[in-house]
Scaffold this motif. Structure first.
Motif, PDB file in Angstrom:
ATOM      1  N   ASP A  92       0.913  -1.109  -0.006  1.00 56.49           N
ATOM      2  CA  ASP A  92       0.045  -0.076   0.100  1.00 56.49           C
ATOM      3  C   ASP A  92       0.933   1.268   0.274  1.00 56.49           C
ATOM      4  O   ASP A  92       2.054   1.208  -0.374  1.00 56.49           O
ATOM      5  CB  ASP A  92      -0.896  -0.080   1.197  1.00 56.49           C
ATOM      6  N   ASP A  93       0.380   2.383   0.254  1.00 53.79           N
ATOM      7  CA  ASP A  93       1.142   3.685   0.318  1.00 53.79           C
ATOM      8  C   ASP A  93       2.401   3.922   1.251  1.00 53.79           C
ATOM      9  O   ASP A  93       3.228   4.705   1.023  1.00 53.79           O
ATOM     10  CB  ASP A  93       0.292   4.852   0.457  1.00 53.79           C
ATOM     11  N   SER A  94       2.614   2.907   2.313  1.00 50.93           N
ATOM     12  CA  SER A  94       3.814   3.025   3.111  1.00 50.93           C
ATOM     13  C   SER A  94       4.384   1.451   3.490  1.00 50.93           C
ATOM     14  O   SER A  94       5.274   1.552   4.202  1.00 50.93           O
ATOM     15  CB  SER A  94       3.328   3.720   4.279  1.00 50.93           C
ATOM     16  N   HIS A  95       3.389   0.377   3.482  1.00 46.12           N
ATOM     17  CA  HIS A  95       3.763  -0.829   3.857  1.00 46.12           C
ATOM     18  C   HIS A  95       4.463  -1.622   2.757  1.00 46.12           C
ATOM     19  O   HIS A  95       3.974  -1.900   1.775  1.00 46.12           O
ATOM     20  CB  HIS A  95       2.540  -1.641   4.569  1.00 46.12           C
ATOM     21  N   VAL A  96       5.496  -2.306   3.380  1.00 46.54           N
ATOM     22  CA  VAL A  96       6.249  -3.367   2.486  1.00 46.54           C
ATOM     23  C   VAL A  96       6.000  -5.012   3.138  1.00 46.54           C
ATOM     24  O   VAL A  96       6.155  -5.039   4.409  1.00 46.54           O
ATOM     25  CB  VAL A  96       7.583  -2.971   2.551  1.00 46.54           C
ATOM     26  N   VAL A  97       5.465  -5.917   2.236  1.00 46.75           N
ATOM     27  CA  VAL A  97       5.592  -7.335   2.778  1.00 46.75           C
ATOM     28  C   VAL A  97       7.038  -8.083   2.417  1.00 46.75           C
ATOM     29  O   VAL A  97       7.579  -7.786   1.548  1.00 46.75           O
ATOM     30  CB  VAL A  97       4.479  -7.830   2.135  1.00 46.75           C
ATOM     31  N   THR A  98       7.123  -8.785   3.526  1.00 46.99           N
ATOM     32  CA  THR A  98       8.650  -9.558   3.403  1.00 46.99           C
ATOM     33  C   THR A  98       8.147 -10.938   4.073  1.00 46.99           C
ATOM     34  O   THR A  98       7.280 -11.095   4.556  1.00 46.99           O
ATOM     35  CB  THR A  98       9.757  -8.962   3.522  1.00 46.99           C
ATOM     36  N   ASN A  99       9.387 -11.860   4.334  1.00 46.18           N
ATOM     37  CA  ASN A  99       9.205 -13.005   5.107  1.00 46.18           C
ATOM     38  C   ASN A  99       9.579 -12.704   6.476  1.00 46.18           C
ATOM     39  O   ASN A  99      10.329 -11.834   6.746  1.00 46.18           O
ATOM     40  CB  ASN A  99      10.260 -14.177   4.664  1.00 46.18           C
TER      41      ASN A  99
END
Length: 370
Positions: A92-99
């Motif tokens: 989204d405008d500020s969040h990053v997904v990772t493991n």
């Protein structure tokens, strides 16, 4: 479906018209002389070949994929403090997904985008049981539009690409197909299994972890997680991620449903040892005291017998269906619980005991905290 997703789908669908043919952990802390790729943002894109559908997918996705540097992690071999590396993507405008394992134990986590921009982050939430984590980035470039988690489950044979940073080689892409779905993956060193895992033959290597596995519309079908052999990789499904990630953003945690049993798929040896007419279902090997299955009166195996040098459980209930959905093996049970239920849900369990099919209701608990 939001406007961002529609625009990306429109661009990539147009590029793919008429097209035919065509899990990796994070890296350990690295020495100064290890491989590290140069940023591709310095390429003169006005003097390139026409490329292909894959080129269009790459161009539509790459600005939203990040390289992750985790500082203060411990080297699993020497125990010394060092640096870990993986991949992630803007959701989204500020969040990053990772493991989760990419950022676990890190004191600081930085991002680098393909345009060369850097950003510091704050950890929003992690889920050990799905190996997912969400970071809040201080800076997201305008070109890094959010990627969409696909709301359609992938099928075997579907074309996909993995985009990330294997061995620190920034902005890499590999192509392949979905080679299996609804897998249950048992990662090394973890006393549980990941549910609803997507299998792919797209090449993924250390450093790809946390990056997106996308279809040719540019939608994320999985979060790259691990690989356990040559020509095979895995990703946490977008279907499961779509349940976990919003909860991590809102609350920092996610609660998984829990029956409180040990189990094993009924194969031919189990069926013969238990006088079953068909090799289907899962046999309950253990029932954990104080958990949902114990309260519902399910029964675990009371002995084992040896068949072909292997201990075979005998006497446990054989689960055949949950809420009417057939449960032919442990993968089906794990996937049903992960995608169709939540803690405190009450479900119907159909099972075989003492020569007859029986039924009971069970109120699910939550998986214990690690």
């Amino acid at each position: 479906m939001d406007e961002t997703r529609l625009s990306r789908r429109g661009l990539l669908a147009a590029a793919s018209a008429g097209f035919a043919g065509a899990v990796a952990g994070c890296t350990e802390p690295r020495a100064d002389n290890s491989i590290e790729g140069n940023s591709s943002h310095g390429i003169d894109r006005d003097n390139l070949a026409d490329g292909s559908t894959y080129t269009d997918v790459y161009e539509g996705i790459i600005d939203s994929v990040t390289q992750i540097r985790a500082f203060g992690v411990d080297d699993p071999v020497t125990g010394e403090e060092g640096r870990g590396q993986g991949s992630g993507f803007v959701i989204d405008d500020s969040h990053v997904v990772t493991n989760q394992h990419v950022v676990a134990g890190a004191e600081d986590v930085d991002l680098q985008y393909i345009n060369g921009d850097w950003s510091s982050t704050r950890l929003v939430g992690t889920d050990y049981y799905s190996d997912l984590a969400v970071l809040d980035a201080d800076h997201v470039p305008d070109a890094a539009t959010p990627l969409s988690l696909d709301d359609e489950r992938p099928v075997v044979g579907q074309q996909v690409v993995a985009i990330g940073n294997p061995y620190g080689l920034e902005g890499s892409m590999s192509a392949g197909i979905v080679s299996g779905v609804e897998r249950t993956l048992s990662p090394p060193g973890r006393q549980f299994s990941f549910s609803d895992v997507v299998q792919t033959d797209a090449a993924v290597n250390p450093g790809n972890s946390g990056g997106p596995l996308v279809d040719l519309d540019g939608d994320v079908v999985g979060v790259v997680n691990a690989t356990s052999g040559e020509n095979i990789g895995f990703a946490v499904s977008a279907t499961l991620a779509s349940r976990v990630v919003p909860s991590l953003i809102a609350d920092g945690t996610y609660e998984h449903p829990y029956m409180g049993i040990g189990l094993r798929t009924v194969d031919r040896l189990v069926a013969e040892a238990n006088d079953l007419s068909a090799a289907t279902g899962v046999i309950v090997t253990d029932v954990f005291a104080g958990e949902a299955a114990a309260a519902a009166g399910l029964r675990g195996s009371d002995e084992t017998v040896e068949r072909r040098g292997e201990p075979i459980p005998v006497g446990g209930d054989v689960i055949l269906a949950l809420d009417g959905a057939p449960i032919p093996d442990r993968h089906a049970l794990s996937t049903f619980l992960a995608l169709e239920t939540s803690p405190d849900d009450t479900i119907t369990v159909d099972y075989w005991r003492d020569g007859s099919e029986q039924s009971t209701t069970l109120t699910l608990g939550s998986r214990p905290e690690v």
